[in-house]
Design a protein around this motif. Structure first.
Motif, PDB file in Angstrom:
ATOM      1  N   GLU A  51       0.842  -1.191   0.000  1.00 11.77           N
ATOM      2  CA  GLU A  51       0.000   0.000   0.000  1.00 11.77           C
ATOM      3  C   GLU A  51       0.882   1.248   0.000  1.00 11.77           C
ATOM      4  OE1 GLU A  51      -3.845   0.505   2.411  1.00 11.77           O
ATOM      5  OE2 GLU A  51      -2.239   1.267   3.697  1.00 11.77           O
ATOM      6  N   THR A  52       0.566   2.185  -0.888  1.00 11.06           N
ATOM      7  CA  THR A  52       1.253   3.477  -0.944  1.00 11.06           C
ATOM      8  C   THR A  52       0.233   4.544  -0.582  1.00 11.06           C
ATOM      9  OG1 THR A  52       2.724   2.689  -2.688  1.00 11.06           O
ATOM     10  CG2 THR A  52       2.542   5.069  -2.399  1.00 11.06           C
ATOM     11  N   ILE A  53       0.497   5.284   0.478  1.00  9.46           N
ATOM     12  CA  ILE A  53      -0.446   6.289   0.950  1.00  9.46           C
ATOM     13  C   ILE A  53      -0.058   7.651   0.386  1.00  9.46           C
ATOM     14  CG2 ILE A  53      -1.433   7.422   2.977  1.00  9.46           C
ATOM     15  CD1 ILE A  53      -0.729   4.845   4.531  1.00  9.46           C
ATOM     16  N   MET A  54      -1.011   8.281  -0.280  1.00  4.81           N
ATOM     17  CA  MET A  54      -0.817   9.619  -0.830  1.00  4.81           C
ATOM     18  C   MET A  54      -1.356  10.622   0.186  1.00  4.81           C
ATOM     19  SD  MET A  54       0.517   8.934  -3.652  1.00  4.81           S
ATOM     20  CE  MET A  54       0.557   7.952  -5.122  1.00  4.81           C
ATOM     21  N   VAL A  55      -0.575  11.676   0.454  1.00  6.05           N
ATOM     22  CA  VAL A  55      -0.949  12.656   1.476  1.00  6.05           C
ATOM     23  C   VAL A  55      -0.752  14.071   0.932  1.00  6.05           C
ATOM     24  CG1 VAL A  55      -0.509  13.470   3.821  1.00  6.05           C
ATOM     25  CG2 VAL A  55      -0.118  11.084   3.259  1.00  6.05           C
ATOM     26  N   CYS A  56      -1.697  14.930   1.232  1.00  8.83           N
ATOM     27  CA  CYS A  56      -1.556  16.364   0.988  1.00  8.83           C
ATOM     28  C   CYS A  56      -2.145  17.073   2.206  1.00  8.83           C
ATOM     29  CB  CYS A  56      -2.233  16.786  -0.318  1.00  8.83           C
ATOM     30  SG  CYS A  56      -4.026  16.727  -0.269  1.00  8.83           S
ATOM     31  N   ARG A  57      -2.326  18.350   2.136  1.00  8.98           N
ATOM     32  CA  ARG A  57      -2.823  19.093   3.305  1.00  8.98           C
ATOM     33  C   ARG A  57      -4.259  18.728   3.647  1.00  8.98           C
ATOM     34  NH1 ARG A  57      -5.398  24.091   3.702  1.00  8.98           N
ATOM     35  NH2 ARG A  57      -4.982  24.403   1.509  1.00  8.98           N
ATOM     36  N   GLY A  58      -5.144  18.700   2.643  1.00  9.57           N
ATOM     37  CA  GLY A  58      -6.563  18.495   2.931  1.00  9.57           C
ATOM     38  C   GLY A  58      -7.165  17.212   2.398  1.00  9.57           C
ATOM     39  N   GLY A  59      -6.452  16.481   1.561  1.00 12.53           N
ATOM     40  CA  GLY A  59      -6.953  15.211   1.045  1.00 12.53           C
ATOM     41  C   GLY A  59      -7.470  15.249  -0.377  1.00 12.53           C
ATOM     42  N   ASN A  60      -7.668  16.438  -0.945  1.00 10.06           N
ATOM     43  CA  ASN A  60      -8.204  16.517  -2.306  1.00 10.06           C
ATOM     44  C   ASN A  60      -7.158  16.210  -3.369  1.00 10.06           C
ATOM     45  OD1 ASN A  60     -10.814  17.221  -1.451  1.00 10.06           O
ATOM     46  ND2 ASN A  60     -10.193  19.346  -1.231  1.00 10.06           N
ATOM     47  N   ARG A  61      -6.023  16.859  -3.289  1.00 11.97           N
ATOM     48  CA  ARG A  61      -4.976  16.636  -4.301  1.00 11.97           C
ATOM     49  C   ARG A  61      -4.408  15.232  -4.213  1.00 11.97           C
ATOM     50  NH1 ARG A  61      -1.426  21.374  -2.509  1.00 11.97           N
ATOM     51  NH2 ARG A  61      -2.626  20.845  -0.675  1.00 11.97           N
ATOM     52  N   SER A  62      -4.279  14.699  -3.014  1.00 14.75           N
ATOM     53  CA  SER A  62      -3.768  13.344  -2.886  1.00 14.75           C
ATOM     54  C   SER A  62      -4.767  12.331  -3.452  1.00 14.75           C
ATOM     55  CB  SER A  62      -3.419  13.014  -1.436  1.00 14.75           C
ATOM     56  OG  SER A  62      -4.513  13.234  -0.577  1.00 14.75           O
ATOM     57  N   GLY A  63      -6.049  12.656  -3.379  1.00 12.25           N
ATOM     58  CA  GLY A  63      -7.055  11.793  -4.002  1.00 12.25           C
ATOM     59  C   GLY A  63      -6.859  11.727  -5.501  1.00 12.25           C
ATOM     60  N   LEU A  64      -6.594  12.870  -6.103  1.00  9.99           N
ATOM     61  CA  LEU A  64      -6.299  12.901  -7.537  1.00  9.99           C
ATOM     62  C   LEU A  64      -4.989  12.187  -7.847  1.00  9.99           C
ATOM     63  CD1 LEU A  64      -7.286  16.592  -8.371  1.00  9.99           C
ATOM     64  CD2 LEU A  64      -8.530  14.511  -8.985  1.00  9.99           C
ATOM     65  N   ALA A  65      -4.024  12.320  -6.942  1.00  9.48           N
ATOM     66  CA  ALA A  65      -2.715  11.696  -7.143  1.00  9.48           C
ATOM     67  C   ALA A  65      -2.782  10.170  -7.094  1.00  9.48           C
ATOM     68  CB  ALA A  65      -1.729  12.205  -6.112  1.00  9.48           C
ATOM     69  N   CYS A  66      -3.840   9.601  -6.562  1.00  8.30           N
ATOM     70  CA  CYS A  66      -4.001   8.143  -6.503  1.00  8.30           C
ATOM     71  C   CYS A  66      -4.396   7.552  -7.850  1.00  8.30           C
ATOM     72  CB  CYS A  66      -5.064   7.774  -5.475  1.00  8.30           C
ATOM     73  SG  CYS A  66      -4.571   8.016  -3.780  1.00  8.30           S
ATOM     74  N   GLU A  67      -4.926   8.363  -8.720  1.00  5.12           N
ATOM     75  CA  GLU A  67      -5.473   7.843  -9.973  1.00  5.12           C
ATOM     76  C   GLU A  67      -4.430   7.198 -10.874  1.00  5.12           C
ATOM     77  OE1 GLU A  67      -7.828  10.869 -11.849  1.00  5.12           O
ATOM     78  OE2 GLU A  67      -9.162  11.033 -10.114  1.00  5.12           O
ATOM     79  N   LEU A  68      -3.334   7.880 -11.174  1.00  5.35           N
ATOM     80  CA  LEU A  68      -2.330   7.344 -12.087  1.00  5.35           C
ATOM     81  C   LEU A  68      -1.683   6.072 -11.558  1.00  5.35           C
ATOM     82  CD1 LEU A  68      -0.791   7.520 -14.742  1.00  5.35           C
ATOM     83  CD2 LEU A  68       0.823   9.052 -13.611  1.00  5.35           C
ATOM     84  N   PRO A  69      -1.203   6.057 -10.310  1.00  9.29           N
ATOM     85  CA  PRO A  69      -0.624   4.802  -9.805  1.00  9.29           C
ATOM     86  C   PRO A  69      -1.648   3.662  -9.809  1.00  9.29           C
ATOM     87  CG  PRO A  69      -0.079   6.604  -8.334  1.00  9.29           C
ATOM     88  CD  PRO A  69      -1.045   7.123  -9.337  1.00  9.29           C
ATOM     89  N   GLY A  70      -2.899   3.983  -9.486  1.00 13.08           N
ATOM     90  CA  GLY A  70      -3.941   2.956  -9.505  1.00 13.08           C
ATOM     91  C   GLY A  70      -4.133   2.371 -10.891  1.00 13.08           C
ATOM     92  N   GLU A  71      -4.069   3.216 -11.905  1.00 16.29           N
ATOM     93  CA  GLU A  71      -4.182   2.751 -13.288  1.00 16.29           C
ATOM     94  C   GLU A  71      -2.995   1.878 -13.692  1.00 16.29           C
ATOM     95  OE1 GLU A  71      -4.561   6.308 -15.595  1.00 16.29           O
ATOM     96  OE2 GLU A  71      -6.547   6.765 -14.790  1.00 16.29           O
TER      97      GLU A  71
END
Length: 53
Positions: free
Chosen positions: A13-33
């Motif tokens: 599991e790789t956890i993506m983190v940003c200040r509020g959770g929105n940008r890290s949510g977007l950042a999960c898309e490419l690795p997930g693909e």
């Protein structure tokens, strides 16, 4: 991500983190693909609490 993906284990599991959770949510898309187990830390650092203290 694409240049350094060899540094990640797709089975872990790789956890993506940003200040509020929105940008890290977007950042999960490419690795997930690409087959990585990327998860968003909902709420980001604003909601994180250290439970080890």
């Amino acid at each position: 991500m694409l240049e350094r993906q060899h540094e990640l284990d797709p089975k872990q599991e790789t956890i993506m983190v940003c200040r509020g959770g929105n940008r890290s949510g977007l950042a999960c898309e490419l690795p997930g693909e690409k087959g990585f187990n990327a998860v968003n830390m909902i709420g980001g650092m604003n909601e994180w609490t250290d439970t080890t203290v």
